[in-house]
Design an enzyme around this catalytic site. Structure first.
Site, mmCIF file in Angstrom:
data_model
loop_
_atom_site.group_PDB
_atom_site.id
_atom_site.type_symbol
_atom_site.label_atom_id
_atom_site.label_comp_id
_atom_site.label_asym_id
_atom_site.label_seq_id
_atom_site.Cartn_x
_atom_site.Cartn_y
_atom_site.Cartn_z
ATOM 1 N N TRP A 6 -17.323 10.229 26.494
ATOM 2 C CA TRP A 6 -17.421 9.295 27.616
ATOM 3 C C TRP A 6 -16.605 8.037 27.377
ATOM 4 C CZ3 TRP A 6 -18.050 12.306 31.104
ATOM 5 C CH2 TRP A 6 -19.064 13.244 31.176
ATOM 6 N N ASP A 50 -34.407 9.608 29.645
ATOM 7 C CA ASP A 50 -34.249 10.730 28.707
ATOM 8 C C ASP A 50 -35.528 10.897 27.907
ATOM 9 O OD1 ASP A 50 -32.950 12.817 27.206
ATOM 10 O OD2 ASP A 50 -31.055 11.762 27.468
ATOM 11 N N GLY A 53 -38.882 10.140 29.719
ATOM 12 C CA GLY A 53 -39.378 11.180 30.600
ATOM 13 C C GLY A 53 -38.592 12.467 30.471
ATOM 14 N N ASP A 54 -39.186 13.511 31.010
ATOM 15 C CA ASP A 54 -38.577 14.830 31.114
ATOM 16 C C ASP A 54 -38.333 15.052 32.596
ATOM 17 O OD1 ASP A 54 -38.271 17.621 31.611
ATOM 18 O OD2 ASP A 54 -39.399 18.128 29.804
ATOM 19 N N PHE A 55 -37.078 15.123 33.016
ATOM 20 C CA PHE A 55 -36.792 15.166 34.448
ATOM 21 C C PHE A 55 -37.276 16.431 35.153
ATOM 22 C CE2 PHE A 55 -32.375 15.569 32.526
ATOM 23 C CZ PHE A 55 -32.319 16.965 32.562
ATOM 24 N N HIS A 114 -24.569 21.851 34.278
ATOM 25 C CA HIS A 114 -23.943 23.022 33.644
ATOM 26 C C HIS A 114 -24.830 23.679 32.583
ATOM 27 C CE1 HIS A 114 -21.823 21.184 29.867
ATOM 28 N NE2 HIS A 114 -23.040 20.713 30.015
ATOM 29 N N ASN A 136 -18.820 28.641 26.508
ATOM 30 C CA ASN A 136 -19.751 27.976 25.600
ATOM 31 C C ASN A 136 -21.144 27.863 26.219
ATOM 32 O OD1 ASN A 136 -20.414 26.511 23.167
ATOM 33 N ND2 ASN A 136 -20.346 24.651 24.408
ATOM 34 N N GLN A 187 -24.570 29.402 24.673
ATOM 35 C CA GLN A 187 -25.556 28.487 24.105
ATOM 36 C C GLN A 187 -26.705 28.099 25.028
ATOM 37 O OE1 GLN A 187 -23.569 25.076 22.474
ATOM 38 N NE2 GLN A 187 -22.741 26.245 20.770
#
Length: 193
Positions: free
Chosen positions: A12, A58, A83-85, A103, A150, A154
């Site tokens: 980023w 997150d 949090g867990d979205f 993705h 990938n 994964q």
């Protein structure tokens, strides 16, 4: 975990500005970066849009590492929300950013997540997906094809064509969906409620 986060942070730092400025996001001042990891996209947003505030949403262990290694404690325009979205409430915001999140997941999980985001949205707010976009014939770009391979190995996800991102957003209630290529590794898809 720290090594992975350092890798994401470095990506980023190279192309984050391009994806947060390809659209004018200046009207969105309360931004939630869902799965925001190190805060690199948050830093790019507050740099490009001085009036904005960004909350990194997150998992607790990720935010602990972000606070310790990536976000300076004196940065007041970046806050944290554990949090867990997929499970926890998503607070109201003007804009939700999902950078390299879609993705990772199957179509059903993407629809579930984007539906949750749409329910949190108020009219006029939006969602910004940041992903590598495959050409419509799936013959490139090569980097997107390699990333897709990938993801297939994964995770349960894959890279998608622009039309697939538009379909995901529209089927979960977003409108005026626009796709912009940056010419770099990642592209941006913006939808509004």
């Amino acid at each position: 975990m720290l090594k992975f986060m350092q890798l994401m942070n470095s990506v980023w730092n190279i192309c984050g500005k391009d994806v947060v400025t390809v659209f004018d996001l200046s009207t969105f001042t309360n931004i939630f970066d869902l799965g925001g990891c190190t805060g690199a996209i948050a830093k790019q947003c507050i740099s490009a849009y001085p009036e904005s505030r960004v909350t990194i949403y997150d998992l607790p262990k990720v935010l602990e590492m972000a606070r310790k290694h990536f976000v300076p404690p004196d940065e007041k325009r970046i806050t944290f929300h554990e949090g867990d979205f997929f499970k926890d409430p998503i607070p109201e915001a003007d804009l939700y950013i999902l950078a390299r999140i879609i993705h990772d997941w199957s179509e059903d999980r993407c629809l579930e997540l984007l539906t949750r985001v749409n329910k949190a949205c108020k009219p006029g707010s939006g969602v910004l997906l940041i992903e590598t976009v495959l050409n419509e014939d799936r013959r490139g770009p090569l980097t997107s094809q390699l990333y897709s391979l990938n993801m297939l190995v994964q995770t349960e996800g894959k890279e998608r064509m622009a039309s697939e991102y538009v379909s995901l957003l529209e089927s979960t209630g977003f409108k005026d969906v626009q796709v912009q290529r940056t010419g770099k590794l990642y592209d941006a898809i913006l939808g509004r409620k």
